[in-house]
Design an enzyme around this catalytic site. Structure first.
Site, PDB file in Angstrom:
ATOM      1  N   LYS A  74      15.985 -26.270 -57.965  1.00 37.86           N
ATOM      2  CA  LYS A  74      15.753 -24.905 -57.466  1.00 37.86           C
ATOM      3  C   LYS A  74      16.661 -24.569 -56.300  1.00 37.86           C
ATOM      4  O   LYS A  74      17.071 -23.414 -56.160  1.00 37.86           O
ATOM      5  CB  LYS A  74      14.282 -24.686 -57.134  1.00 37.86           C
ATOM      6  CG  LYS A  74      13.708 -25.283 -55.891  1.00 37.86           C
ATOM      7  CD  LYS A  74      13.399 -26.734 -55.791  1.00 37.86           C
ATOM      8  CE  LYS A  74      12.679 -27.481 -56.818  1.00 37.86           C
ATOM      9  NZ  LYS A  74      11.791 -28.524 -56.338  1.00 37.86           N
ATOM     10  N   GLY A  87       5.155 -38.700 -55.948  1.00 39.69           N
ATOM     11  CA  GLY A  87       6.419 -38.165 -56.493  1.00 39.69           C
ATOM     12  C   GLY A  87       6.542 -36.659 -56.424  1.00 39.69           C
ATOM     13  O   GLY A  87       7.422 -36.088 -57.040  1.00 39.69           O
ATOM     14  N   GLU A 144      10.085 -33.660 -52.146  1.00 38.13           N
ATOM     15  CA  GLU A 144      11.531 -33.817 -52.307  1.00 38.13           C
ATOM     16  C   GLU A 144      11.980 -35.077 -51.559  1.00 38.13           C
ATOM     17  O   GLU A 144      11.252 -35.588 -50.696  1.00 38.13           O
ATOM     18  CB  GLU A 144      12.254 -32.599 -51.714  1.00 38.13           C
ATOM     19  CG  GLU A 144      11.907 -31.300 -52.396  1.00 38.13           C
ATOM     20  CD  GLU A 144      12.278 -31.288 -53.882  1.00 38.13           C
ATOM     21  OE1 GLU A 144      13.417 -31.612 -54.223  1.00 38.13           O
ATOM     22  OE2 GLU A 144      11.415 -30.952 -54.703  1.00 38.13           O
ATOM     23  N   ASP A 147      11.449 -24.970 -49.896  1.00 38.23           N
ATOM     24  CA  ASP A 147      11.317 -25.212 -51.342  1.00 38.23           C
ATOM     25  C   ASP A 147      10.640 -24.011 -52.018  1.00 38.23           C
ATOM     26  O   ASP A 147      11.115 -23.516 -53.046  1.00 38.23           O
ATOM     27  CB  ASP A 147      10.496 -26.494 -51.559  1.00 38.23           C
ATOM     28  CG  ASP A 147      10.283 -26.811 -53.029  1.00 38.23           C
ATOM     29  OD1 ASP A 147      11.157 -27.480 -53.617  1.00 38.23           O
ATOM     30  OD2 ASP A 147       9.270 -26.374 -53.588  1.00 38.23           O
ATOM     31  N   LYS A 151      12.207 -21.187 -54.768  1.00 36.86           N
ATOM     32  CA  LYS A 151      11.517 -20.822 -56.021  1.00 36.86           C
ATOM     33  C   LYS A 151      11.241 -19.328 -56.060  1.00 36.86           C
ATOM     34  O   LYS A 151      11.388 -18.684 -57.103  1.00 36.86           O
ATOM     35  CB  LYS A 151      10.221 -21.626 -56.155  1.00 36.86           C
ATOM     36  CG  LYS A 151      10.476 -23.110 -56.374  1.00 36.86           C
ATOM     37  CD  LYS A 151       9.194 -23.898 -56.199  1.00 36.86           C
ATOM     38  CE  LYS A 151       9.401 -25.378 -56.454  1.00 36.86           C
ATOM     39  NZ  LYS A 151       8.264 -26.183 -56.002  1.00 36.86           N
TER      40      LYS A 151
HETATM   41  P1  NAP Z   1      14.550 -38.352 -57.131  1.00 38.43           P
HETATM   42  O1  NAP Z   1      13.347 -39.093 -57.507  1.00 38.43           O
HETATM   43  O2  NAP Z   1      15.062 -38.443 -55.719  1.00 38.43           O
HETATM   44  O3  NAP Z   1      15.738 -38.792 -58.138  1.00 38.43           O
HETATM   45  C1  NAP Z   1      17.065 -38.424 -57.930  1.00 38.43           C
HETATM   46  C2  NAP Z   1      17.937 -39.229 -58.889  1.00 38.43           C
HETATM   47  O4  NAP Z   1      19.280 -38.791 -58.765  1.00 38.43           O
HETATM   48  C3  NAP Z   1      17.938 -40.724 -58.637  1.00 38.43           C
HETATM   49  O5  NAP Z   1      17.958 -41.414 -59.862  1.00 38.43           O
HETATM   50  C4  NAP Z   1      19.261 -40.975 -57.913  1.00 38.43           C
HETATM   51  O6  NAP Z   1      19.845 -42.230 -58.212  1.00 38.43           O
HETATM   52  C5  NAP Z   1      20.127 -39.896 -58.507  1.00 38.43           C
HETATM   53  N1  NAP Z   1      21.176 -39.440 -57.558  1.00 38.43           N
HETATM   54  C6  NAP Z   1      20.989 -38.711 -56.444  1.00 38.43           C
HETATM   55  N2  NAP Z   1      22.177 -38.481 -55.847  1.00 38.43           N
HETATM   56  C7  NAP Z   1      23.113 -39.092 -56.602  1.00 38.43           C
HETATM   57  C8  NAP Z   1      24.514 -39.229 -56.525  1.00 38.43           C
HETATM   58  N3  NAP Z   1      25.212 -38.693 -55.511  1.00 38.43           N
HETATM   59  N4  NAP Z   1      25.165 -39.916 -57.494  1.00 38.43           N
HETATM   60  C9  NAP Z   1      24.464 -40.462 -58.510  1.00 38.43           C
HETATM   61  N5  NAP Z   1      23.132 -40.376 -58.669  1.00 38.43           N
HETATM   62  C10 NAP Z   1      22.466 -39.693 -57.707  1.00 38.43           C
HETATM   63  O7  NAP Z   1      14.372 -36.788 -57.405  1.00 38.43           O
HETATM   64  P2  NAP Z   1      13.297 -36.073 -58.380  1.00 38.43           P
HETATM   65  O8  NAP Z   1      12.002 -35.946 -57.658  1.00 38.43           O
HETATM   66  O9  NAP Z   1      13.351 -36.694 -59.709  1.00 38.43           O
HETATM   67  O10 NAP Z   1      13.903 -34.594 -58.431  1.00 38.43           O
HETATM   68  C11 NAP Z   1      15.021 -34.290 -59.245  1.00 38.43           C
HETATM   69  C12 NAP Z   1      15.185 -32.766 -59.278  1.00 38.43           C
HETATM   70  O11 NAP Z   1      14.016 -32.189 -59.861  1.00 38.43           O
HETATM   71  C13 NAP Z   1      15.319 -32.100 -57.913  1.00 38.43           C
HETATM   72  O12 NAP Z   1      16.188 -30.987 -58.034  1.00 38.43           O
HETATM   73  C14 NAP Z   1      13.913 -31.631 -57.584  1.00 38.43           C
HETATM   74  O13 NAP Z   1      13.877 -30.533 -56.705  1.00 38.43           O
HETATM   75  C15 NAP Z   1      13.456 -31.219 -58.966  1.00 38.43           C
HETATM   76  N6  NAP Z   1      12.010 -31.216 -59.183  1.00 38.43           N
HETATM   77  C16 NAP Z   1      11.250 -32.277 -58.816  1.00 38.43           C
HETATM   78  C17 NAP Z   1       9.883 -32.274 -59.066  1.00 38.43           C
HETATM   79  C18 NAP Z   1       8.999 -33.425 -58.674  1.00 38.43           C
HETATM   80  O14 NAP Z   1       7.764 -33.295 -58.811  1.00 38.43           O
HETATM   81  N7  NAP Z   1       9.538 -34.546 -58.217  1.00 38.43           N
HETATM   82  C19 NAP Z   1       9.306 -31.174 -59.710  1.00 38.43           C
HETATM   83  C20 NAP Z   1      10.113 -30.084 -60.075  1.00 38.43           C
HETATM   84  C21 NAP Z   1      11.470 -30.120 -59.822  1.00 38.43           C
HETATM   85  P3  NAP Z   1      19.161 -43.634 -57.754  1.00 38.43           P
HETATM   86  O15 NAP Z   1      17.899 -43.686 -58.561  1.00 38.43           O
HETATM   87  O16 NAP Z   1      20.107 -44.675 -58.147  1.00 38.43           O
HETATM   88  O17 NAP Z   1      18.902 -43.491 -56.288  1.00 38.43           O
HETATM   89  N1  HSE Z   2       8.743 -30.737 -54.076  1.00 36.21           N
HETATM   90  C1  HSE Z   2       8.337 -29.771 -55.028  1.00 36.21           C
HETATM   91  C2  HSE Z   2       6.883 -29.411 -54.792  1.00 36.21           C
HETATM   92  C3  HSE Z   2       8.500 -30.352 -56.413  1.00 36.21           C
HETATM   93  O1  HSE Z   2       6.209 -30.125 -54.048  1.00 36.21           O
HETATM   94  O2  HSE Z   2       6.418 -28.408 -55.334  1.00 36.21           O
HETATM   95  C4  HSE Z   2       8.303 -29.334 -57.476  1.00 36.21           C
HETATM   96  O3  HSE Z   2       9.331 -28.377 -57.480  1.00 36.21           O
END
Ligand code: NAP
Ligand code: HSE
Length: 430
Positions: free
Chosen positions: A108, A190, A193, A204, A208
């Site tokens: 986002k 999880g 962010e 955040d 959105k």
């Molecule tokens: P996360 O757990 O921090 O995972 C990020 C991943 O990207 C990790 O695998 C990391 O590698 C990799 N990465 C980050 N920087 C990198 C780089 N420079 N080069 C190569 N790999 C890199 O994040 P997440 O929670 O999955 O979120 C991912 C996206 O989804 C974000 O945009 C977030 O805002 C969005 N989102 C998240 C949620 C939620 O509930 N978590 C919900 C909706 C949207 P390593 O594993 O090797 O460190």
């Molecule tokens: N960090 C975000 C939240 C993940 O807590 O809503 C979903 O976009």
């Protein structure tokens, strides 16, 4: 695309959400292919740290630290960006679009800041960028706004669109949990962010809101142009006094068309306990949208977390494949040709409410309980009220019971001499 064809995808990032996507592809890939006619193969995945343990163990050659191994692989049709943040995500997505890959993202921050530029780039290369998972986790919001509500003039939206802060406020409010402990739990689950400052300070939610309101009011918006307040000023005392006054505190994102222009904001606010937003707990999100044709609509569901968000990402992958292969989304899917017979009452169970009129004399209650008991129907709650003319009104609620057995026992009950005909019988939800 012919039925049974497989599409190769490349993923940038395999953390919380990426791990969820890999799990869906591994565990539910066949069911998905059966529903959509599309097989999905995870061909290459970019990560930072090859030694880190992952939600799903992939063949060693799948993981890479070289972005080009994903973006320049000619066998990959769709690149899924799940790294987060602006850079290097923006550069890598741009490169993927230039390589004529379609892109799916949950980012986002990036879509709020650079969504227009990336969409234009995608169209220049005859491709699309999909971002359903960027707002509201597993709640479908982008497609409803872009497609289902397109005939409406949107008048107003108000909602809870950050899971982490809603989780923290809920735990503080319902359990008196300390802010830091609640934040730690949200991170462990999880939702937060990588750097939770954006969650806590309202950024955040602002990203959105920028995306949602831009779609709803069909205009270019920037999160720099409206007021953003987070929850760091909300204390346990505020939550306590709000409750004393009949309110709860929620972080709201609002947008409304006023005579003088569009009003936007993200701020913590007191919400009456009787308002539906007051009952949106934990990582759940909810958004009210008012359209001139539909009137009020409410979208509710899990706004964060690996599984709901990954589900939205996979849906976007399917959408991208359909668009690439020119498959329309309308009509009935192939699985709906398969006839099935719904379960008979013998296989169903429920709790039941029963209201009976009975002669108010000794032993009636006992015969009633025996008739139910003989069929194994266990009673959870019972009320008896005296009525005129020597009758008593008996109201009871059963525990969960096999429906066939319940109706058999009811037949016996209404045959009892003391019971008058015409009982009131309803199922009890939950
Ligand atoms: P996360 O757990 O921090 O995972 C990020 C991943 O990207 C990790 O695998 C990391 O590698 C990799 N990465 C980050 N920087 C990198 C780089 N420079 N080069 C190569 N790999 C890199 O994040 P997440 O929670 O999955 O979120 C991912 C996206 O989804 C974000 O945009 C977030 O805002 C969005 N989102 C998240 C949620 C939620 O509930 N978590 C919900 C909706 C949207 P390593 O594993 O090797 O460190
Ligand atoms: N960090 C975000 C939240 C993940 O807590 O809503 C979903 O976009």
């Amino acid at each position: 695309m012919s039925r049974g064809e497989t599409v190769n995808i490349g993923m940038l990032g395999m953390g919380t959400v990426g791990g969820g996507v890999a799990e869906i592809i591994e565990r539910s890939g066949e069911a998905l292919a059966d529903k959509t006619g599309i097989g999905i193969e995870l061909r290459r995945v970019l990560v930072r740290d090859l030694s880190r343990s992952r939600a799903v163990s992939l063949p060693p050659q799948t993981l890479t630290t070289d972005p080009d191994a994903v973006i320049k692989d000619p066998s990959i049709d769709i690149v899924v960006e799940l790294m987060g943040g602006i850079e290097p995500a923006r550069t890598l997505i741009s490169a993927a679009l230039q390589e004529k890959k379609s892109v799916v993202t949950a980012n986002k921050d990036l879509m709020a800041r650079h969504g227009r530029e990336l969409s234009r780039l995608a169209h220049r290369h005859g491709r699309e960028i999909y971002y359903e998972a960027s707002v509201g986790g597993g709640i479908p919001l982008i497609r409803p706004l872009r497609r289902c509500l397109v005939a409406n003039q949107i008048e107003r939206m108000v909602g809870i669109i950050n899971g982490t802060t809603n989780y923290i406020l809920t735990r503080m409010s319902l359990e008196g949990m300390d802010f830091e402990d609640a934040l730690k739990k949200a991170r462990d689950l999880g939702f937060a962010e990588a750097d939770p400052t954006n969650d806590l300070e309202g950024m955040d939610a602002a990203y959105k809101l920028t995306i949602l309101a831009g779609l709803a009011f069909n205009c270019a918006l920037s999160p720099d142009d409206f007021s953003i307040e987070g929850i760091s000023g909300v204390t346990g005392a505020d939550i306590f006094y709000a409750r004393e006054l009949g309110y709860t505190i929620k972080l709201l994102a609002t947008a409304g068309q006023k005579p003088a222009g569009l009003a936007l904001g993200v701020y913590p606010a007191l919400v009456p306990l009787s308002h539906p937003l007051a009952t949106v707990h934990d990582e759940f999100n909810a958004i009210f949208i008012t359209g001139d044709l539909t009137g009020d609509l409410m979208f509710y569901g899990r706004g964060a977390g690996a599984r709901p968000t990954a589900g939205a990402v996979v849906a976007d992958i399917v959408e991208a494949v359909c668009s690439l292969r020119g498959i329309g989304g309308a009509g009935l899917p192939p699985g709906m040709e398969r006839k099935i017979t719904p379960l008979p009452p013998a296989a169903l169970s429920s709790r039941f409410y029963v209201r009976l009129l009975a002669g108010d004399r000794p032993g009636v209650f006992g015969t009633l309980a025996t008739a139910f008991g003989e069929e194994g129907v266990s009673l959870d709650m019972i009320i008896q009220k005296r009525k005129a003319n020597g009758t008593a009104e008996i109201v009871l609620v059963t525990h969960d019971v096999n429906e066939e057995r319940f109706y058999r026992s009811l037949e016996k009950v209404i045959q009892l001499p003391a019971i008058e005909p015409g009982p009131g019988v309803f199922r009890v939800l939950g």
